[in-house]
Every structure is written in structure tokens, then in C-alpha cells.
Design an enzyme around this catalytic site. Structure first.
Site, PDB file in Angstrom:
ATOM      1  N   ASN A 107       0.830  -1.200   0.000  1.00  0.00           N
ATOM      2  CA  ASN A 107       0.000   0.000   0.000  1.00  0.00           C
ATOM      3  C   ASN A 107       0.868   1.254   0.000  1.00  0.00           C
ATOM      4  O   ASN A 107       0.398   2.346  -0.283  1.00  0.00           O
ATOM      5  CB  ASN A 107      -0.981   0.021   1.179  1.00  0.00           C
ATOM      6  CG  ASN A 107      -0.351  -0.520   2.451  1.00  0.00           C
ATOM      7  OD1 ASN A 107       0.767  -0.143   2.805  1.00  0.00           O
ATOM      8  ND2 ASN A 107      -1.054  -1.409   3.127  1.00  0.00           N
ATOM      9  N   ASP A 204      -1.234  -6.479   4.371  1.00  0.00           N
ATOM     10  CA  ASP A 204      -1.245  -5.410   5.351  1.00  0.00           C
ATOM     11  C   ASP A 204      -2.290  -4.361   4.988  1.00  0.00           C
ATOM     12  O   ASP A 204      -2.389  -3.942   3.834  1.00  0.00           O
ATOM     13  CB  ASP A 204       0.157  -4.764   5.388  1.00  0.00           C
ATOM     14  CG  ASP A 204       0.306  -3.734   6.481  1.00  0.00           C
ATOM     15  OD1 ASP A 204       0.046  -4.062   7.652  1.00  0.00           O
ATOM     16  OD2 ASP A 204       0.696  -2.595   6.165  1.00  0.00           O
ATOM     17  N   LEU A 209      -4.874  -0.579   0.828  1.00  0.00           N
ATOM     18  CA  LEU A 209      -4.276  -1.124  -0.389  1.00  0.00           C
ATOM     19  C   LEU A 209      -5.174  -0.918  -1.596  1.00  0.00           C
ATOM     20  O   LEU A 209      -4.695  -0.560  -2.683  1.00  0.00           O
ATOM     21  CB  LEU A 209      -3.987  -2.619  -0.204  1.00  0.00           C
ATOM     22  CG  LEU A 209      -3.529  -3.376  -1.455  1.00  0.00           C
ATOM     23  CD1 LEU A 209      -2.157  -2.878  -1.907  1.00  0.00           C
ATOM     24  CD2 LEU A 209      -3.491  -4.875  -1.194  1.00  0.00           C
ATOM     25  N   GLU A 211      -7.864   1.158  -1.896  1.00  0.00           N
ATOM     26  CA  GLU A 211      -8.591   2.421  -1.979  1.00  0.00           C
ATOM     27  C   GLU A 211      -7.948   3.329  -3.025  1.00  0.00           C
ATOM     28  O   GLU A 211      -6.793   3.729  -2.886  1.00  0.00           O
ATOM     29  CB  GLU A 211      -8.598   3.131  -0.627  1.00  0.00           C
ATOM     30  CG  GLU A 211      -9.458   4.376  -0.584  1.00  0.00           C
ATOM     31  CD  GLU A 211     -10.946   4.090  -0.786  1.00  0.00           C
ATOM     32  OE1 GLU A 211     -11.648   4.967  -1.305  1.00  0.00           O
ATOM     33  OE2 GLU A 211     -11.382   2.979  -0.427  1.00  0.00           O
ATOM     34  N   GLU A 244      -5.617  -8.085   6.777  1.00  0.00           N
ATOM     35  CA  GLU A 244      -5.797  -7.235   7.951  1.00  0.00           C
ATOM     36  C   GLU A 244      -6.875  -6.209   7.617  1.00  0.00           C
ATOM     37  O   GLU A 244      -6.625  -5.240   6.901  1.00  0.00           O
ATOM     38  CB  GLU A 244      -4.488  -6.537   8.319  1.00  0.00           C
ATOM     39  CG  GLU A 244      -4.618  -5.662   9.553  1.00  0.00           C
ATOM     40  CD  GLU A 244      -3.400  -4.776   9.803  1.00  0.00           C
ATOM     41  OE1 GLU A 244      -3.077  -4.552  10.979  1.00  0.00           O
ATOM     42  OE2 GLU A 244      -2.797  -4.308   8.824  1.00  0.00           O
TER      43      GLU A 244
END
Length: 554
Positions: A107, A204, A209, A211, A244
Site C-alpha cells: 500500500n 497489510d 491497499l 482504496e 488485515e
């Protein structure tokens, strides 16, 4: 659902173990853990019952965020070894029946990543659009992930006169997911590590990530997640995405994918249940946890929750109300240094419980008996404590404690060269270490090993349909897992008082009984399906419902 269908979905009955390579075992005596050292400790993990290792980031990094600020997604930090060392570790793990998944942190990058260094040279850089830039920060900014450490999610790059987005730290610029070249790099990176033998990825901060930047034309951002899942399945039929996603259940459902739509994440961490668990523990009343677990949505068989008591970050309580959070803070984090970001606890579990082994064992029993996949954080198996001197989230990331030798057997390097210091209080290596507990049948490590092995031999937990069993003791959580090959019942007492639990069980064959999975005792079930179970203070019991035709060993 047939037990013979278990083969492809190995993670349904797996035991995951999260570790940080640089803090696990130093083999070349430079003060930093390495892959060679980790490989030498695989027998410990196999003995414990671990079937899958989750590696925290091990790629090259300036280490400003404990490795989550990566400068090369397709390499190994030279301090930890080489790609050859990594592949040899994978081979040795496979030899012991242990799979490996790795942290996937795309991300953002480090601000020292070659892409970002090139991007900030000029607005015309070929990598400029790999990141998110604005002439002025938007008036309405997203919520800060690290309040007190950052004041904005936008940072001015003085050379080019524009601001770049960083959802986390300013030295971690966000990648622009709307750029197809970025999406290609993400897929290439996944493909690279799959070729080297990993069995999937812990993804993670998944919402960050996928968006897209404000105003970007990407369509449904979840289509990107679906594309990643399809790519993964083409490259490796066994590989998983463990996400996550710290959201309530209804928010998490979107990241699993609708039941009649293409799949997205394979597993997600159960943040709602974890937070309810600590509230129930503080109240000595299991009601809140029972309500939360009962509200878990039913998932497709190819999806599952991952259960945990403690992860590598702060023990977040962000889904509790302010009043509920204060209840947990008052019970387990009464001092300011124990709290971080106004939402979490920077402590390990044994000190939070003031060293009382009874609730500690009860909670690990619950971890392994709940529906889903149990996840351990390194050192949990021996009851490691935190090191306050490391500060913030880092307090729980001290080196693994193997023996009472210098540096806890983690390294032979001088103390000042260690990547992190072990605690020097009652949880120091002299008091808490693997060697001390290895041959102690009553140690926490032996207890967790029994849980892990019993869990692995009880497929009802991973495959059965879950229900909370109604009974009249508020402090007790009783739950049942039903599958076509058996029925499993577990009881856990959240109070420091003994209890007698009166169960009324339906769908029980005449002559059935409760066979204790941790002892030779049997609890009778009468003709109306009633059974009385005794629990000690913070007691727990696992049962299998058996009858005269059941030939399984219990």
C-alpha cells in the site's frame, strides 16, 4: 460437508505462527536475527504444532517502521541473509510439514525506494504517477492512523512543490492503485515470491491497499482484490490471502466477497471477537463475547476467520465504545506508557494478567477451540513479556528468549549490538525461556503444544457449524461445533470462581456422552440431552460428543 474435502483447504485446520526474522535467532553473531538462525529453530516450531509460519517484512528497508518501509519488494535485507538463504529456509520448513506466508506491504513504499526517489526529481518522472500528488491537501483528510506521531496525511515535497499522500508515516508514501503499472508491479511481486515457494500472503492494511485516490477512475476497488485472488489461484492452487481488515463484521464481508460473487480474501483476522474477548475478561462475564461470536456472518466454505489474542501491533480496542475501552484500559493498561494512539495496549498478555497462569491457559484454550484458524505471535508460547524501554508498539517486539544464557540465547553479540533488548524484569530470559519450559509438562509451552495438537486432531473446529450453547452462568462461554463427522463442545470460565454449568443439548443420540479431550473422564448425557459440567476458576474443558458406535480415539 465431507471430511474428505479437507485436502485443498489446508488453512482450515492450520496453526499460524507470526515471527520477525531479525528478532528470532541470530546465527552469525552480529546481533541481528537471520534466516540461517530461523532455519535452525524450525524443529521448535514443528514440535509446538505450528503448520504455517507468517514472516513479518524481511525485505531491504531503512528500518524506520520496523521493516514495513520497504525499498525493494523482491529482495532480502542483506542483514538477514540472501535469497538463497530464504529458499533454503522454505525447503527446510516444507520438510517439516510447515508452510510459509509472508507480509505483503504494497500500500506504500519507503521514501527511499527507487520509484519514489525518481518520482520526486521532477513532475515529469516516469514514476510520478506511481504515487498520489496534489497541489494542495484536500480540506477533508482521512483519519490519522498514528495520532500523536503524525499531524497530517499529506506531506509537502519542496523540490516539486506538490504534496504526496501518506496514510501512515510521512516516510511511507502511498502507492497509486489507480495506475495500472502499479497494479502490475503488485502482481509481479506476488508471482515472484510464489515462485520461491511461499504459500500466500498476509496482506497489510487491506482497505488502504485497494482504496483509489479521490477523483481517480478505477471502478469497483474490490475488483482489484478479486483480480489478485484470481491471479493467486492461477499461480498456486494452495496459496492464500490473509487480510488485515479492522472493521466490524458487515464491513469485513465485503472483503471476503459476496457468497455468489468471485472470492476476495481467503481469511481475515477477527478483530471484533478479539476486542470483545478482552472486555468480557475485564468484566468476568462472557456475555459480550458470546453476543459478538453469535453475530459472526456465515461465510462460504472457502473463507475463514483467523483468531488471535495478540498480534505484532498494539492490542487495538478501536471497535469498543469509549466507556468500554476505558474498562479494558483500567484493567490491563492502567499506566500511560501502556497505552498507544488512544486506542490500543502496548503490552503482552502475561504481564497484563499479572502473571496469573489460570486465565492465561483459559484464553489459549479458547483461542484453539474457537471456529477459525489460531494465530500465535512469537514468544507467546513461553509467556514472554514486553520491554517498556523499546517504546510504543515496539515494546512487544523484543528478541525471542531461548535460554537463560547471555541475551537469552538469541545472539552471542555484545548487548549494545543487539537489534533490540530483552526485558530485564520478571519476564527476563533468566525467568522465561524455551529451554526452561521444554521438559516441564505443566509449562505454558507444553500447554499450548497440547492445545495445538488437540486442535489439529479435531477437524470439527475448523469445519463445523458454530453455535453458542445457552446456559445459565454468565461468566461461562459454551460453544459447539457440528459437522457431519462429529460434534465438539467447549466451555470457558471467565471468572475466578468455580462454576457448575447445566447444558441442554439437542440432536444427541441415545446413550451419547461427553468425552473429555484432555482427560479420561466422561460426562453422562441423560435421555433429555442434559449434562452437568464442573469448571474450576478460569477453568476450561473440551468435549467430543460420542456414542457406542463412535470408534475415534479421544
Amino acid at each position: 460437508m465431507k471430511i474428505t474435502a479437507r485436502g485443498d483447504l489446508w488453512w482450515k485446520t492450520a496453526v499460524l505462527y507470526c515471527l520477525d526474522v531479525e528478532k528470532y535467532q541470530d546465527w552469525n553473531d552480529d546481533g541481528i536475527g537471520d534466516f540461517e538462525g530461523l532455519a535452525h529453530r524450525l524443529d521448535h516450531l514443528a514440535h509446538l504444532g505450528v503448520s504455517c509460519i507468517w514472516l513479518m517484512p524481511f525485505q531491504p528497508s531503512p528500518r524506520r517502521d520496523d521493516g514495513y518501509d520497504i525499498t525493494d519488494f523482491q529482495a532480502v535485507d542483506p542483514r538477514l541473509g540472501t535469497l538463497g538463504d530464504f529458499v533454503e529456509f522454505i525447503r527446510m520448513a516444507r520438510d517439516r510439514g510447515i508452510r510459509v506466508i509472508i507480509d505483503f506491504v504494497m500500500n506504500h513504499t519507503s521514501d527511499r525506494h527507487p520509484w519514489f526517489r525518481d518520482a520526486r526529481r521532477s513532475r515529469n518522472s516516469r514514476y510520478r504517477d506511481f504515487y498520489v500528488w496534489r497541489d494542495e491537501p484536500p480540506e477533508k483528510q482521512q483519519k490519522l492512523v498514528f495520532p500523536g506521531e503524525e499531524t497530517s496525511t499529506w506531506e509537502l515535497d519542496e523540490r516539486t512543490g506538490q504534496y504526496y499522500l501518506h496514510s501512515f508515516y510521512r516516510h511511507q508514501p502511498d502507492l497509486n492503485i489507480a495506475n495500472p503499472d502499479v497494479r502490475d508491479e503488485i502482481a509481479k511481486t506476488m508471482g515472484f515470491w510464489l515462485e520461491l515457494g511461499v504459500s500466500g500472503f498476509r496482506v497489510d492494511a487491506v482497505p488502504f491497499l485497494i482504496e483509489p485516490p479521490d477523483g481517480a477512475e478505477l471502478g469497483d476497488p474490490h475488483e482489484f482484490l478479486r483480480d489478485l485472488r484470481r491471479f493467486l489461484q492461477r499461480r498456486s492452487s494452495e496459496a492464500i490471502l490473509l487480510g488485515e481488515v479492522d472493521l466490524p463484521y458487515q464491513g469485513q464481508l465485503a472483503f471476503f466477497g459476496e457468497r455468489d460473487a468471485p472470492a476476495e480474501l481467503t481469511m481475515q483476522f477477527d478483530f471484533p471477537a478479539m476486542q470483545s474477548l478482552y472486555l468480557s475478561l475485564a468484566r468476568e462475564d462472557a456475555t459480550r463475547l458470546a453476543e459478538t461470536l453469535s453475530s459472526r456472518p456465515e461465510l462460504r466454505v472457502e473463507a475463514q476467520y483467523a483468531n488471535f489474542l495478540r498480534n505484532h501491533d498494539e492490542l487495538t480496542l478501536d471497535q469498543l465504545s469509549d466507556e468500554e475501552r476505558e474498562e479494558v484500559f483500567d484493567a490491563y493498561a492502567p499506566e500511560d506508557w501502556m497505552r498507544v494512539y488512544g486506542r490500543g495496549i502496548a503490552r503482552r498478555l502475561p504481564p497484563m494478567l499479572e502473571g496469573d497462569p489460570r486465565p492465561l491457559a483459559m484464553l489459549y484454550s479458547l483461542l484453539f477451540s474457537l471456529p477459525g484458524t489460531p494465530v500465535l505471535f512469537y514468544g507467546e508460547e513461553i509467556g514472554m513479556g514486553e520491554n517498556r524501554e523499546l517504546g510504543g508498539r515496539m515494546t512487544v517486539r523484543s528478541p525471542m528468549q531461548w535460554s537463560d544464557e547471555k541475551n537469552g540465547g538469541f545472539s552471542r553479540a555484545p548487548a549494545h549490538r543487539l537489534v533490540a533488548k530483552p526485558p530485564d524484569d520478571g519476564y527476563a530470559p533468566a525467568h522465561v525461556n524455551v529451554e526452561l519450559q521444554l521438559h516441564d509438562h505443566d509449562s505454558l509451552m507444553s500447554t499450548i503444544r497440547r492445545f495445538a495438537h488437540r486442535y489439529r486432531s479435531s477437524p470439527e473446529i475448523g469445519w463445523g457449524a458454530f453455535e453458542v450453547v445457552e446456559q445459565d452462568v454468565p461468566a461461562v462461554l459454551a460453544h459447539r461445533m457440528r459437522a457431519d463427522f462429529g460434534s465438539f463442545i467447549a466451555l470457558h470460565n471467565f471468572a475466578p470462581r468455580p462454576a457448575t454449568v447445566h447444558l441442554e443439548l439437542d440432536s444427541v443420540e441415545p446413550g451419547s456422552r461427553l468425552s473429555d479431550l484432555f482427560g479420561a473422564t466422561v460426562v453422562p448425557i441423560d435421555e433429555r440431552g442434559r449434562a452437568d459440567v464442573e469448571l474450576g476458576a478460569y477453568g476450561y474443558r473440551w468435549f467430543r460428543v460420542v456414542d457406542d458406535d463412535d470408534r475415534r480415539l479421544t
